[in-house]
Design a protein around this motif. Structure first.
Motif, mmCIF file in Angstrom:
data_model
loop_
_atom_site.group_PDB
_atom_site.id
_atom_site.type_symbol
_atom_site.label_atom_id
_atom_site.label_comp_id
_atom_site.label_asym_id
_atom_site.label_seq_id
_atom_site.Cartn_x
_atom_site.Cartn_y
_atom_site.Cartn_z
ATOM 1 N N LEU A 268 2.392 11.772 2.701
ATOM 2 C CA LEU A 268 3.201 12.313 1.612
ATOM 3 C C LEU A 268 3.876 13.624 2.019
ATOM 4 O O LEU A 268 5.068 13.827 1.768
ATOM 5 N N SER A 269 3.113 14.505 2.650
ATOM 6 C CA SER A 269 3.704 15.785 3.078
ATOM 7 C C SER A 269 4.733 15.557 4.173
ATOM 8 O O SER A 269 5.736 16.263 4.245
ATOM 9 N N GLY A 270 4.500 14.543 5.027
ATOM 10 C CA GLY A 270 5.466 14.220 6.070
ATOM 11 C C GLY A 270 6.782 13.740 5.491
ATOM 12 O O GLY A 270 7.862 14.143 5.944
ATOM 13 N N ILE A 271 6.713 12.889 4.486
ATOM 14 C CA ILE A 271 7.934 12.397 3.834
ATOM 15 C C ILE A 271 8.684 13.552 3.186
ATOM 16 O O ILE A 271 9.912 13.668 3.301
ATOM 17 N N GLY B 61 0.811 -1.207 0.000
ATOM 18 C CA GLY B 61 0.000 0.000 0.000
ATOM 19 C C GLY B 61 0.848 1.261 0.000
ATOM 20 O O GLY B 61 0.562 2.217 -0.743
ATOM 21 N N PHE B 62 1.895 1.273 0.833
ATOM 22 C CA PHE B 62 2.791 2.424 0.864
ATOM 23 C C PHE B 62 3.461 2.621 -0.500
ATOM 24 O O PHE B 62 3.578 3.741 -1.004
ATOM 25 N N ARG B 63 3.932 1.519 -1.100
ATOM 26 C CA ARG B 63 4.615 1.619 -2.391
ATOM 27 C C ARG B 63 3.673 2.191 -3.460
ATOM 28 O O ARG B 63 4.064 3.076 -4.233
ATOM 29 N N MET B 64 2.449 1.696 -3.497
ATOM 30 C CA MET B 64 1.491 2.181 -4.486
ATOM 31 C C MET B 64 1.251 3.678 -4.325
ATOM 32 O O MET B 64 1.185 4.430 -5.305
ATOM 33 N N PRO C 32 -3.513 9.846 3.482
ATOM 34 C CA PRO C 32 -2.425 9.738 2.498
ATOM 35 C C PRO C 32 -1.690 11.053 2.284
ATOM 36 O O PRO C 32 -0.457 11.073 2.175
ATOM 37 N N GLU C 33 -2.423 12.155 2.240
ATOM 38 C CA GLU C 33 -1.799 13.463 2.023
ATOM 39 C C GLU C 33 -0.857 13.813 3.172
ATOM 40 O O GLU C 33 0.180 14.446 2.962
ATOM 41 N N SER D 157 2.859 6.747 -6.903
ATOM 42 C CA SER D 157 1.882 7.526 -7.667
ATOM 43 C C SER D 157 2.288 8.992 -7.743
ATOM 44 O O SER D 157 1.658 9.784 -8.460
ATOM 45 N N GLN D 158 3.339 9.346 -7.007
ATOM 46 C CA GLN D 158 3.811 10.730 -6.963
ATOM 47 C C GLN D 158 4.978 10.929 -7.923
ATOM 48 O O GLN D 158 5.871 10.085 -8.014
#
Length: 223
Positions: A112-115, A16-19, A108-109, A23-24
């Protein structure tokens, strides 16, 4: 392009994380680890920008793996994943050198913003949340920190100017850069410069580590 290593013992969670990450346009997954030992080894081999690190894994857990990644001295940042009922692990992860933490039910957002924030050298944990977390678990501080004499200045703080010490103190109290700028009548860009100098002088990897230092040295005491 931000490179990410996913460390989680759940294959479906990793999938799930990889997908999501792939996607980004600005992210790519360079590897997956099923335990902490694999995470530490693969980090040394692949040098990812960010390790998305689960806490509870078989064998070497995410806390010790984080410690090993940070001890390697590379540029890799660690983003700890935890659950609401395991805040003590998040605290241990921050002390081990992680640049922040997120709960696994984050949107999810948010992930992504955390990474992206961690990859850019920022801290994911909001200052006010950091303060509450440290206040709750300050009893985990090492004995040396809790028994140190108040009149014995810590060498990590010796090179700070008076203004830098003031700013580190309010950082530890959960103040944002905007609040610090308003309190000290400074431009926010000036505050950012002071924060950068504080991190450099104290050897802190990011804002979270600087706040932990403020507690360790008793510059800030739990309320």
């Amino acid at each position: 392009m931000t490179t990410v290593l996913i460390a989680d013992d759940q294959p479906l969670q990793r999938f799930g994380f990889r997908m999501l990450l792939e996607s980004q346009d600005d992210m790519t997954v360079v590897g997956e680890a099923a335990n902490g030992a694999e995470a530490a080894r693969m980090t040394a081999e692949l040098h990812p920008d960010v390790v998305l690190m689960d806490v509870r894994m078989p064998g070497l857990d995410g806390i010790e793996a984080t410690r090993r990644v940070v001890a390697g001295g590379g540029r890799t940042r660690v983003l700890i994943l935890t659950t609401f009922d395991l805040d003590e692990y998040a605290y241990a992860g921050l002390r081990a050198g992680a640049s922040g933490f997120l709960v696994k039910d984050a949107q999810p957002e948010e992930l992504l913003s955390g990474i992206r924030a961690v990859a850019s050298g920022d801290a994911v944990v909001a200052p006010s949340l950091t303060r509450r977390l440290l206040d709750t678990y300050v009893h985990h501080l090492p004995a040396a920190a809790t028994t140190a004499q108040d009149d014995s200045p810590d060498p990590r703080l010796a090179s700070l100017t008076e203004r830098e010490s003031e700013i580190l103190r309010v950082m530890g109290q959960g103040w944002t850069n905007t609040e610090i700028a308003e309190r000290f009548h400074l431009a926010e860009s000036t505050v950012k410069t002071h924060v950068g100098r504080i991190l450099a002088k104290t050897g802190s990897r990011d804002r979270v580590q600087a706040v932990i230092l403020a507690y360790d040295t008793k510059l800030v005491k739990p309320s």
